[in-house]
Scaffold this motif. Sequence first.
Motif, mmCIF file in Angstrom:
data_model
loop_
_atom_site.group_PDB
_atom_site.id
_atom_site.type_symbol
_atom_site.label_atom_id
_atom_site.label_comp_id
_atom_site.label_asym_id
_atom_site.label_seq_id
_atom_site.Cartn_x
_atom_site.Cartn_y
_atom_site.Cartn_z
ATOM 1 N N ARG A 36 17.227 -27.040 -26.923
ATOM 2 C CA ARG A 36 16.995 -26.285 -27.230
ATOM 3 C C ARG A 36 16.531 -25.619 -28.820
ATOM 4 N NH1 ARG A 36 23.561 -26.357 -27.042
ATOM 5 N NH2 ARG A 36 23.613 -26.064 -28.462
ATOM 6 N N ARG B 181 22.719 -30.901 -18.344
ATOM 7 C CA ARG B 181 22.935 -30.549 -19.508
ATOM 8 C C ARG B 181 23.068 -31.167 -20.637
ATOM 9 N NH1 ARG B 181 28.491 -29.066 -21.076
ATOM 10 N NH2 ARG B 181 29.953 -30.562 -19.325
ATOM 11 N N THR C 130 34.909 -25.751 -29.879
ATOM 12 C CA THR C 130 33.844 -24.433 -29.815
ATOM 13 C C THR C 130 33.047 -24.573 -28.327
ATOM 14 O OG1 THR C 130 31.850 -26.064 -30.669
ATOM 15 C CG2 THR C 130 33.890 -24.971 -32.225
ATOM 16 N N ARG D 116 24.787 -18.065 -30.491
ATOM 17 C CA ARG D 116 25.084 -18.938 -31.149
ATOM 18 C C ARG D 116 25.391 -17.811 -32.464
ATOM 19 N NH1 ARG D 116 24.914 -23.289 -29.077
ATOM 20 N NH2 ARG D 116 25.470 -24.694 -30.304
ATOM 21 N N ARG E 234 36.994 -24.053 -16.806
ATOM 22 C CA ARG E 234 36.911 -25.973 -17.448
ATOM 23 C C ARG E 234 35.835 -25.478 -15.732
ATOM 24 N NH1 ARG E 234 37.122 -27.259 -21.929
ATOM 25 N NH2 ARG E 234 35.791 -28.808 -21.408
HETATM 26 O O1 DC Z 1 32.063 -28.782 -25.291
HETATM 27 P P1 DC Z 1 31.630 -28.404 -23.557
HETATM 28 O O2 DC Z 1 31.400 -29.313 -22.808
HETATM 29 O O3 DC Z 1 32.809 -27.255 -23.256
HETATM 30 O O4 DC Z 1 30.243 -27.257 -24.125
HETATM 31 C C1 DC Z 1 30.257 -26.483 -22.775
HETATM 32 C C2 DC Z 1 28.712 -25.778 -23.044
HETATM 33 O O5 DC Z 1 28.854 -25.167 -24.211
HETATM 34 C C3 DC Z 1 28.280 -27.598 -23.888
HETATM 35 O O6 DC Z 1 27.056 -28.002 -22.054
HETATM 36 C C4 DC Z 1 26.428 -26.779 -24.857
HETATM 37 C C5 DC Z 1 27.458 -25.620 -25.729
HETATM 38 N N1 DC Z 1 28.020 -26.287 -26.783
HETATM 39 C C6 DC Z 1 27.101 -25.478 -27.813
HETATM 40 O O7 DC Z 1 26.127 -25.239 -27.445
HETATM 41 N N2 DC Z 1 27.668 -26.441 -28.167
HETATM 42 C C7 DC Z 1 28.180 -26.327 -29.689
HETATM 43 N N3 DC Z 1 28.958 -26.419 -30.848
HETATM 44 C C8 DC Z 1 29.891 -26.263 -28.144
HETATM 45 C C9 DC Z 1 29.188 -26.346 -26.508
#
Ligand code: DC
Length: 219
Positions: free
Chosen positions: A184, A177, A32, A106, A88
């Motif tokens: 949030r 991060r 996701t 979202r 990435r």
């Molecule tokens: O898992 P990742 O590092 O590829 O995710 C990138 C960003 O996406 C992460 O910093 C927050 C967001 N994210 C999110 O808010 N909800 C999720 N289910 C997956 C990722």
Amino acid sequence: MINIAIDGPAGAGKSTLAKAVAKELAIHYLDTGAMYRAAAYAALKSGVDIGDEAAVARMLGSVDLKTVYAEGEQQMVLDGVNVMPYIRTPEISTAASDISALPCVRHKLVEMQREVARQYDVVLDGRDIGTFVLPDAPYKFFVTADAAERARRRHAELRAKGIDKEYNDVLDEMLQRDANDSSRTLAPLKKAEDAILIDTTHMDLDAVLKAVISILRQG
Ligand code: DC
């Protein structure tokens, strides 16, 4: 449908684990994070300010963003192009974390995730799968590790891809991060109360995979 939720912070090893679990069970895998990354990529590409939610909502309404499976592999297709190879980078990581705080983003992506979960037996990895996307998922795991170890893994991963970054910068960005994702308002990074906690700081993938598969087989 069998839905397995694997949540946790960046660099904890959830995507490697989720992929391995999906392979072992011969079911789909949904990353996701790749969906938020693809949305961030779309915003950066079209020059939209991620701080301007109305502009991001307009942009999302005007592009065609889909999750498709090609030979069992997830692709994020933006206006006909598979953007998986471009999402990435450290720049997209930060932008994805920022854009993921916007409710309009979202709502759209969570709906897409629930649709995949309705269609397939699937392992989903993310931040809010067990708490928000699929609160009734029968299997939930929260995978974490010490920040220093997570940064070490991410640093090695970036180096392997030819991205040369100081370890301390990788660690700083990761902590930033984590803070962003956990603070949030809407569906923050959080362990679901009924999720099984796995700390991978001192475990390799094989050990984690064995533990998870044994829990899944006990049903
Ligand atoms: O898992 P990742 O590092 O590829 O995710 C990138 C960003 O996406 C992460 O910093 C927050 C967001 N994210 C999110 O808010 N909800 C999720 N289910 C997956 C990722």
